[in-house]
Design a protein around this motif. Sequence first.
Motif, PDB file in Angstrom:
ATOM      1  N   ALA A 116       8.989 -10.344  -7.722  1.00 34.14           N
ATOM      2  CA  ALA A 116       7.695  -9.690  -7.938  1.00 34.14           C
ATOM      3  C   ALA A 116       6.796 -10.564  -8.812  1.00 34.14           C
ATOM      4  O   ALA A 116       5.588 -10.664  -8.560  1.00 34.14           O
ATOM      5  CB  ALA A 116       7.894  -8.318  -8.574  1.00 34.14           C
ATOM      6  N   PHE A 140       2.941 -11.658  -8.551  1.00 33.17           N
ATOM      7  CA  PHE A 140       1.998 -11.317  -9.615  1.00 33.17           C
ATOM      8  C   PHE A 140       1.267 -12.548 -10.151  1.00 33.17           C
ATOM      9  O   PHE A 140       0.102 -12.461 -10.524  1.00 33.17           O
ATOM     10  CB  PHE A 140       2.717 -10.641 -10.782  1.00 33.17           C
ATOM     11  N   ALA A 166       6.701  -2.743  -6.683  1.00 37.02           N
ATOM     12  CA  ALA A 166       5.798  -3.560  -7.491  1.00 37.02           C
ATOM     13  C   ALA A 166       4.703  -4.215  -6.654  1.00 37.02           C
ATOM     14  O   ALA A 166       3.539  -4.204  -7.046  1.00 37.02           O
ATOM     15  CB  ALA A 166       6.600  -4.624  -8.239  1.00 37.02           C
ATOM     16  N   VAL A 221       1.561  -2.192  -5.426  1.00 32.24           N
ATOM     17  CA  VAL A 221       0.468  -1.914  -6.363  1.00 32.24           C
ATOM     18  C   VAL A 221      -0.574  -3.014  -6.195  1.00 32.24           C
ATOM     19  O   VAL A 221      -0.257  -4.201  -6.277  1.00 32.24           O
ATOM     20  CB  VAL A 221       0.995  -1.875  -7.820  1.00 32.24           C
ATOM     21  N   LYS A 247      -4.081  -5.783 -10.443  1.00 26.89           N
ATOM     22  CA  LYS A 247      -3.226  -6.673 -11.237  1.00 26.89           C
ATOM     23  C   LYS A 247      -2.832  -6.095 -12.591  1.00 26.89           C
ATOM     24  O   LYS A 247      -1.716  -6.305 -13.044  1.00 26.89           O
ATOM     25  CB  LYS A 247      -3.867  -8.053 -11.391  1.00 26.89           C
ATOM     26  N   ARG A 275      -0.064  -3.680 -12.020  1.00 24.94           N
ATOM     27  CA  ARG A 275       1.189  -4.382 -11.726  1.00 24.94           C
ATOM     28  C   ARG A 275       1.924  -4.721 -13.020  1.00 24.94           C
ATOM     29  O   ARG A 275       3.140  -4.590 -13.105  1.00 24.94           O
ATOM     30  CB  ARG A 275       0.920  -5.659 -10.929  1.00 24.94           C
TER      31      ARG A 275
END
Length: 124
Positions: free
Chosen positions: A11, A15, A65, A68, A71, A74
């Motif tokens: 994840a 991200f 995760a 979503v 940001k 997240r």
Amino acid sequence: MLEAERAGAKALVVFMDDWPRNGSEWKTLRKIHDDEAHNCALIGGELKRRGRDYSHATGEFFQKAVSVAEKQQRIVLLIKGLEWAIREFEQALPRIPHTETRKLFQEMRERHARSIAACASVLQ
């Protein structure tokens, strides 16, 4: 725990794309990713040392995760995942008789606590 750590590491790769490459937030998330990946290696190594097979699956957290979109949200979810991992470590630690293994998991718990603080700095 290995599947959960793997989910967190994967994840974080997603991200990091939310932030300018090599910016302060990106670098912070990269460090957290490195810790998560290191934890995967440590847990896998411990299982190998004990002669135990282990899953190569990714935990459910990954799909949750990456679904979503925003940001900041997240990062909030990442914090919740790290807090969950700390609770799991704390519950497991008293049941781990082997001193070196217990130390290994205590160190992972501490890395997660640092990662929570780092995530909070990203949200600032």
